[in-house]
Design a protein around this motif. Structure first.
Motif, short mmCIF file in Angstrom:
data_model
loop_
_atom_site.label_atom_id
_atom_site.label_comp_id
_atom_site.label_asym_id
_atom_site.label_seq_id
_atom_site.Cartn_x
_atom_site.Cartn_y
_atom_site.Cartn_z
N GLU A 87 0.50 21.24 -2.99
CA GLU A 87 0.74 21.83 -4.30
C GLU A 87 2.16 21.54 -4.78
OE1 GLU A 87 -0.14 25.91 -3.88
OE2 GLU A 87 -2.32 25.63 -3.80
N THR A 88 3.12 21.58 -3.85
CA THR A 88 4.51 21.27 -4.23
C THR A 88 4.63 19.83 -4.71
OG1 THR A 88 5.29 22.86 -2.58
CG2 THR A 88 6.89 21.28 -3.44
N ALA A 89 3.99 18.90 -3.98
CA ALA A 89 4.04 17.49 -4.41
C ALA A 89 3.40 17.30 -5.77
CB ALA A 89 3.33 16.61 -3.37
N ARG A 90 2.29 18.03 -6.00
CA ARG A 90 1.64 17.93 -7.31
C ARG A 90 2.54 18.47 -8.43
NH1 ARG A 90 -2.66 20.56 -6.15
NH2 ARG A 90 -3.88 18.79 -5.50
N GLU A 91 3.20 19.61 -8.14
CA GLU A 91 4.11 20.18 -9.14
C GLU A 91 5.28 19.24 -9.43
OE1 GLU A 91 3.88 22.81 -10.98
OE2 GLU A 91 1.92 23.34 -10.17
N ILE A 92 5.77 18.58 -8.37
CA ILE A 92 6.86 17.62 -8.57
C ILE A 92 6.40 16.48 -9.48
CG2 ILE A 92 8.29 15.90 -7.40
CD1 ILE A 92 8.45 17.82 -5.03
N SER A 93 5.16 16.02 -9.26
CA SER A 93 4.63 14.94 -10.11
C SER A 93 4.52 15.40 -11.56
CB SER A 93 3.26 14.51 -9.59
OG SER A 93 2.71 13.54 -10.41
N TYR A 94 4.03 16.66 -11.74
CA TYR A 94 3.93 17.17 -13.10
C TYR A 94 5.31 17.28 -13.76
CZ TYR A 94 -0.89 18.46 -12.01
OH TYR A 94 -2.21 18.42 -11.67
N CYS B 98 -3.14 12.34 -20.12
CA CYS B 98 -4.41 12.57 -19.43
C CYS B 98 -4.67 11.49 -18.40
CB CYS B 98 -5.56 12.64 -20.43
SG CYS B 98 -5.56 14.13 -21.46
N ILE B 99 -4.38 10.23 -18.75
CA ILE B 99 -4.60 9.14 -17.80
C ILE B 99 -3.66 9.27 -16.61
CG2 ILE B 99 -4.48 6.64 -17.49
CD1 ILE B 99 -5.30 6.36 -20.44
N ALA B 100 -2.40 9.61 -16.87
CA ALA B 100 -1.43 9.74 -15.78
C ALA B 100 -1.78 10.90 -14.86
CB ALA B 100 -0.03 9.94 -16.35
N GLN B 101 -2.32 11.99 -15.42
CA GLN B 101 -2.67 13.15 -14.62
C GLN B 101 -4.11 13.08 -14.11
OE1 GLN B 101 -1.86 16.52 -17.10
NE2 GLN B 101 0.35 16.36 -16.88
N ARG B 102 -4.77 11.97 -14.32
CA ARG B 102 -6.15 11.74 -13.86
C ARG B 102 -7.12 12.76 -14.46
NH1 ARG B 102 -6.67 8.45 -9.69
NH2 ARG B 102 -8.47 9.55 -8.87
N ASP B 103 -6.80 13.22 -15.66
CA ASP B 103 -7.70 14.12 -16.37
C ASP B 103 -8.63 13.27 -17.24
OD1 ASP B 103 -8.97 16.18 -17.61
OD2 ASP B 103 -7.27 16.81 -18.85
N PHE B 104 -9.58 12.60 -16.58
CA PHE B 104 -10.45 11.67 -17.29
C PHE B 104 -11.34 12.39 -18.30
CE2 PHE B 104 -10.18 9.66 -12.88
CZ PHE B 104 -9.02 8.99 -13.20
N GLU B 105 -11.82 13.57 -17.93
CA GLU B 105 -12.68 14.31 -18.85
C GLU B 105 -11.93 14.67 -20.13
OE1 GLU B 105 -12.17 15.03 -15.75
OE2 GLU B 105 -14.09 14.82 -14.70
#
Length: 706
Positions: A72-79, A329-336
């Motif tokens: 979760e920390t790595a994901r937050e860092i990416s965001y 959306c593409i960068a965050q892999r939110d394809f939907e």
């Protein structure tokens, strides 16, 4: 003793090793002086080793407990990284807008006070940016130059619709470098227009011709100067979320020109976009006027809205932010989310006229659609992890279908599943027992095939045209399965009984596919028919050779089984072969009034027939029938030859008894069992029995007629 010492002194040893003033060399020296011998050192070593293992286990437990927090920390860092980039991009745009506003105010002041403007022009640097020089040139000439240059670029026409407002600002050769390793990638030619940047590479065999590489809108483009670090110098970086590219100019002067021209063009683009939106806002119709009672005004009022209908309102906030939202959306892999935005735009523009602003918006959106498609294609590529089964591909497949690319989605889905099935078969361990391996192989393959079929039916329920592709894929997958099956069963020369059991297992698993309306039995028959024919003919040759060998040693004597148990076992074997009247051929004690050759032939022939019927399907009918006829002819011809050649009356009578058992008992049993297994009588077997019928002759005669 060592364990007790380790448990008692473990905490003291831990505190000693954890102390801040611990020195390993001093500790070892002190320990060597205090120890009485090798045994003490060994015990201390065990205590340290136990403490090390305990520490490792504790660390492992902590890592497992905090693993989710790490993710979760790595994901937050990416965001946060993406948000920081967006913030930097917004600040850059704000800076450009402020500079454009300042320039506009200065121009307005010059118009109000021409004398002040002339004094400012006299004190201004004589070197003007290239964009200002281009703005002063004739617009028609600039468009002609743009058309001439871009005609040399292959593949640009579909991406750059013709627009009277588009013109060339600057162009030149650059060298692209890898952003991570700073290694040279390729030489490119960049075309900077007033609203976008086109990157192309030179064609090797055509001078002055280029091939399209990428197109970037200036709205989402950020320019960063790269500090010189010899030998890497005269470089600048272009940021296009979520990627970046580094280019090197020929010298410092050209680099400076590129930086100035890019910034100036971005400012002009932002200013012109703002002015366009203001004009659209002013040109929007006001509130509807009150109804007029004059009937002569109706025709005029009906004609006026036709001009207003051509104006499409693109100033909505969500439309202005659509390209950037798609990038996020593409960068965050939110394809939907990305596909939802595209559907929303298509719904909004469905009944709207295709004006020039709409075309320009479509160009930006189509570039994002291409990027989204590339990401989804990569998600379905066999290079990705194949774990998770067919459901793991559902997300990417469904979004490709929503983008209108169901054919590509079908092709990639089936390629992904083919790689998964092949990997699963390859990972199976080849056990010593062939039947055990075949059970595992069938379970893995047909389970994967069934899961793939169900997932395919779920994903492509509304695309009936894709089902033919699935059938073709299923046939190729079945061929891969049969190759592995035949290599283990038929190439290793297994017995016919083992081969029959293996084929039976494969057929039973294949019938499971009928649950979803898919019948591949005919395919597995067509693929196995060659190997089964070879196995039947090979086993037939073995039986014929064994029968001929026994015939060559035949003495025409009764069988003596020595024990009642052996006789009972033989009765059971003959009963299992279908010979119900075998008791009439048994004599006193343990004697059997038949030859060993005829009994062995009966058991071997019936065993061959039983195993062959397990392998039977219509394509094998003639092969099985011809094999049976050849086997029976060997025994019949031997009996007939012995009757003609034997001179001893007692032996001749015994041969007649064996012949009677062969013609009247064995052959009818073979015909009956064949008809039961196949479903229709065999005329060839009937003709063989009738043609080989023993003719009655005088028992005292020394000859026999057949």
């Amino acid at each position: 003793m060592a364990l007790s010492l380790g448990e008692g002194g473990g905490s003291r040893l831990r505190r000693q090793l954890e102390s801040g003033g611990f020195v390993a060399a001093e500790y070892v020296k002190q320990l060597s002086q205090q120890s009485d011998g090798d045994r003490d050192l060994q015990e201390h070593r065990q205590r340290i080793q136990a403490l090390s293992e305990e520490t490792a286990q504790s660390l492992k437990r902590n890592v497992y407990q905090n693993y989710r927090q790490f993710i979760e920390t790595a994901r937050e860092i990416s965001y946060l990284e993406s948000e920081m980039y967006q913030l930097s991009h917004i600040l850059t745009e704000q800076k450009g807008i402020m500079e454009a506003v300042t320039q506009a105010l200065l121009l307005q002041a010059d118009r109000d006070d021409p004398e002040l403007g002339s004094r400012r022009a006299a004190t201004t640097d004589p070197f003007l940016p290239l964009s200002a020089k281009e703005a002063a040139a004739n617009e028609e000439g600039r468009q002609r130059t743009l058309t001439t240059l871009l005609e040399k670029v292959e593949g640009y026409r579909d991406l750059l619709p013709e627009s009277p407002s588009k013109y060339l600002v600057y162009n030149g050769d650059l060298v692209e470098y890898d952003a991570d390793h700073m290694a040279q990638i390729q030489r490119v030619h960049a075309f900077l227009m007033n609203d976008c940047l086109l990157v192309a590479t030179a064609l090797p065999n055509r001078r002055g011709a280029y091939r399209y590489v990428a197109l970037y809108s200036l709205d989402g483009l950020a320019v960063v100067n790269v500090k010189d670090n010899p030998p890497m110098k005269d470089m600048f970086k272009l940021l296009m979320f979520p990627e970046s590219r580094i280019f090197q100019a020929e010298n410092a002067k050209i680099k400076k020109e590129w930086l100035e021209v890019l910034e100036e063009t971005k400012r002009n683009r932002a200013l012109s976009e703002k002015q366009r939106l203001e004009q659209e806002a002013l040109s929007r119709p006001g509130p509807a006027p009150p109804e007029s009672t004059n009937p002569f005004e109706e025709d005029e009022e009906e004609e006026e809205p036709s001009a207003e209908e051509e104006v499409v309102d693109l100033s909505l906030e969500w439309i202005q932010e659509l390209p950037e939202d798609l990038d996020v959306c593409i960068a965050q892999r939110d394809f939907e989310g990305a596909v939802d935005l595209l559907d929303k735009l298509n719904e909004y523009l469905r009944d709207k006229p295709v004006s020039q602003p709409v075309k320009e918006l479509r160009v930006k959106v189509d570039e994002r659609v291409r990027q989204l498609t590339d990401v989804l294609v990569f998600e379905l590529s066999p290079d990705r992890s194949l774990r998770g089964g067919p459901r793991a591909t559902r997300r990417a497949v469904s979004q490709l279908i929503r983008l209108g690319q169901s054919t590509k989605a079908c092709e990639l889905f089936l390629k992904n599943r083919a790689a998964a099935v092949q990997t699963a078969i390859r990972q199976l361990r080849i056990e010593g027992a062939t039947l055990l391996y075949i059970h595992k192989l069938c379970h893995v393959f047909f389970t994967s095939l069934l899961e793939t079929a169900r997932e395919f039916e779920t994903d492509f329920a509304g695309n009936n045209g894709c089902y033919s592709a699935f059938v073709v894929w299923a046939r190729s997958s079945m061929k891969m399965f049969v190759d592995a099956f035949s290599k283990q069963v038929f190439d290793s020369k297994e017995s016919l009984s083992t081969a029959a059991e293996c084929v039976k297992v494969a057929k039973e698993h294949c019938k499971q596919l009928s649950e979803i309306g898919l019948d591949l039995t005919f395919i597995i028959h067509a693929l196995l028919v060659k190997d089964i024919k070879g196995a039947l003919q090979s086993y037939k040759d073995i039986i014929i050779e064994a029968t001929k060998h026994r015939n060559s040693e035949e003495m025409w004597r009764r069988m003596n089984l020595m024990t009642p148990e052996a006789l009972g076992k033989l009765r059971e074997e003959m009963r299992s072969c279908g010979v119900g009247n075998f008791d009439q051929y048994t004599g006193d004690d343990c004697w059997v009034n038949l030859s060993y050759t005829v009994v062995a032939f009966t058991k071997q022939t019936m065993a061959f027939l039983e195993e062959a019927l397990k392998l039977y399907f219509p394509e094998l009918h003639m092969v099985l029938l011809e094999s049976l006829v050849e086997i029976i002819l060997v025994a019949v011809q031997h009996v007939d030859y012995s009757l003609r050649c034997e001179q001893d009356p007692e032996k001749k009578a015994f041969i007649r008894q064996n012949a009677s058992f062969l013609y009247e008992t064995v052959l009818p049993v073979v015909e009956k069992r064949f008809e039961e297994g196949v479903g229709k009588p065999a005329k060839q077997l009937q003709d063989l029995r009738n043609a080989s019928r023993l003719m009655r002759v005088n028992p005292e005669s020394t000859t026999s007629v057949v």
